[in-house]
Design a protein around this motif. Structure first.
Motif, PDB file in Angstrom:
ATOM      1  N   VAL A   1       0.878  -1.516  -0.277  1.00 57.87           N
ATOM      2  CA  VAL A   1       0.263   0.100  -0.354  1.00 57.87           C
ATOM      3  C   VAL A   1       0.627   1.087   0.181  1.00 57.87           C
ATOM      4  O   VAL A   1       0.534   2.136  -0.591  1.00 57.87           O
ATOM      5  CB  VAL A   1      -1.258  -0.042   1.343  1.00 57.87           C
ATOM      6  N   LEU A   2       1.980   0.977   1.165  1.00 61.36           N
ATOM      7  CA  LEU A   2       2.803   2.691   0.793  1.00 61.36           C
ATOM      8  C   LEU A   2       3.375   3.316  -0.414  1.00 61.36           C
ATOM      9  O   LEU A   2       4.155   3.619  -0.756  1.00 61.36           O
ATOM     10  CB  LEU A   2       3.531   2.440   2.083  1.00 61.36           C
ATOM     11  N   ARG A   3       3.931   1.304  -0.303  1.00 56.77           N
ATOM     12  CA  ARG A   3       4.908   1.225  -2.498  1.00 56.77           C
ATOM     13  C   ARG A   3       4.333   2.543  -3.762  1.00 56.77           C
ATOM     14  O   ARG A   3       4.009   2.915  -4.503  1.00 56.77           O
ATOM     15  CB  ARG A   3       4.934   0.510  -2.414  1.00 56.77           C
ATOM     16  N   TRP A   4       2.572   1.752  -3.440  1.00 58.37           N
ATOM     17  CA  TRP A   4       1.650   2.272  -4.272  1.00 58.37           C
ATOM     18  C   TRP A   4       1.555   4.089  -4.075  1.00 58.37           C
ATOM     19  O   TRP A   4       0.791   4.260  -4.935  1.00 58.37           O
ATOM     20  CB  TRP A   4       0.459   1.460  -4.121  1.00 58.37           C
ATOM     21  N   LEU A   5       1.254   4.173  -3.084  1.00 53.14           N
ATOM     22  CA  LEU A   5       1.467   5.522  -2.407  1.00 53.14           C
ATOM     23  C   LEU A   5       2.444   6.599  -2.679  1.00 53.14           C
ATOM     24  O   LEU A   5       2.261   7.942  -2.429  1.00 53.14           O
ATOM     25  CB  LEU A   5       0.822   5.639  -0.937  1.00 53.14           C
ATOM     26  N   GLY A   6       3.315   6.241  -2.630  1.00 53.90           N
ATOM     27  CA  GLY A   6       4.620   6.592  -3.168  1.00 53.90           C
ATOM     28  C   GLY A   6       5.366   6.872  -1.896  1.00 53.90           C
ATOM     29  O   GLY A   6       6.040   7.779  -1.548  1.00 53.90           O
ATOM     30  N   VAL A   7       5.359   6.381  -0.670  1.00 51.75           N
ATOM     31  CA  VAL A   7       6.054   6.637   0.744  1.00 51.75           C
ATOM     32  C   VAL A   7       6.905   5.733   1.010  1.00 51.75           C
ATOM     33  O   VAL A   7       6.904   4.264   0.793  1.00 51.75           O
ATOM     34  CB  VAL A   7       4.247   6.503   1.736  1.00 51.75           C
ATOM     35  N   THR A   8       7.809   5.795   1.420  1.00 48.39           N
ATOM     36  CA  THR A   8       8.630   4.941   1.916  1.00 48.39           C
ATOM     37  C   THR A   8       9.666   5.010   3.146  1.00 48.39           C
ATOM     38  O   THR A   8       9.122   6.612   4.049  1.00 48.39           O
ATOM     39  CB  THR A   8      10.086   5.401   1.041  1.00 48.39           C
ATOM     40  N   THR A   9       9.443   4.312   3.862  1.00 53.03           N
ATOM     41  CA  THR A   9       9.623   4.040   5.736  1.00 53.03           C
ATOM     42  C   THR A   9      10.931   3.563   5.580  1.00 53.03           C
ATOM     43  O   THR A   9      11.598   3.082   4.803  1.00 53.03           O
ATOM     44  CB  THR A   9       8.606   3.486   6.327  1.00 53.03           C
ATOM     45  N   PHE A  10      11.521   4.524   6.827  1.00 54.70           N
ATOM     46  CA  PHE A  10      13.161   3.343   7.182  1.00 54.70           C
ATOM     47  C   PHE A  10      12.965   3.620   8.541  1.00 54.70           C
ATOM     48  O   PHE A  10      12.014   3.876   9.287  1.00 54.70           O
ATOM     49  CB  PHE A  10      14.186   4.764   7.093  1.00 54.70           C
ATOM     50  N   GLY A  11      13.741   2.660   8.374  1.00 58.24           N
ATOM     51  CA  GLY A  11      14.595   2.018  10.627  1.00 58.24           C
ATOM     52  C   GLY A  11      12.947   1.450  11.158  1.00 58.24           C
ATOM     53  O   GLY A  11      11.732   0.750  10.725  1.00 58.24           O
ATOM     54  N   LEU A  12      13.056   1.278  12.339  1.00 63.62           N
ATOM     55  CA  LEU A  12      12.216   0.348  13.179  1.00 63.62           C
ATOM     56  C   LEU A  12      10.689   0.884  13.735  1.00 63.62           C
ATOM     57  O   LEU A  12      10.283   0.556  13.350  1.00 63.62           O
ATOM     58  CB  LEU A  12      12.668   0.139  14.591  1.00 63.62           C
ATOM     59  N   LEU A  13      10.890   2.111  13.510  1.00 62.93           N
ATOM     60  CA  LEU A  13       9.482   3.043  13.638  1.00 62.93           C
ATOM     61  C   LEU A  13       9.752   3.057  12.306  1.00 62.93           C
ATOM     62  O   LEU A  13       7.304   2.533  12.169  1.00 62.93           O
ATOM     63  CB  LEU A  13       9.834   4.540  13.748  1.00 62.93           C
TER      64      LEU A  13
END
Length: 80
Positions: free
Chosen positions: A45-57
């Protein structure tokens, strides 16, 4: 070591999603399964929205979002 973190994030995400959506968790194994499947769903879902997350959080929030979506979809299917 990565497997331990994977299971721990799945457990926490599943437990939090259970509390947010239902009011309690689904047991240790259920929380881990919900969290792991939720991580896969949340990642897509986040990839489809173009959102990238990093780390444990970021991993935890991704898994939590996916777990909430998973519980929501399962409840919709059960109502039909």
């Amino acid at each position: 070591m990565w497997l331990l973190w994977f299971l721990l994030i799945g457990l926490i995400a599943g437990w939090l999603a259970g509390i947010i959506m239902k009011g309690s968790g689904y047991g240790v194994i259920g929380d881990i399964v919900i969290g792991i499947i939720g991580a896969l769903i949340g990642g897509h879902v986040l990839r489809w929205l173009g959102v990238t997350t990093f780390g444990l959080l970021g991993s935890l929030l991704t898994a939590l979002l996916g777990a909430i979506i998973l519980i929501f979809i399962v409840r919709l299917i059960k109502q039909v």
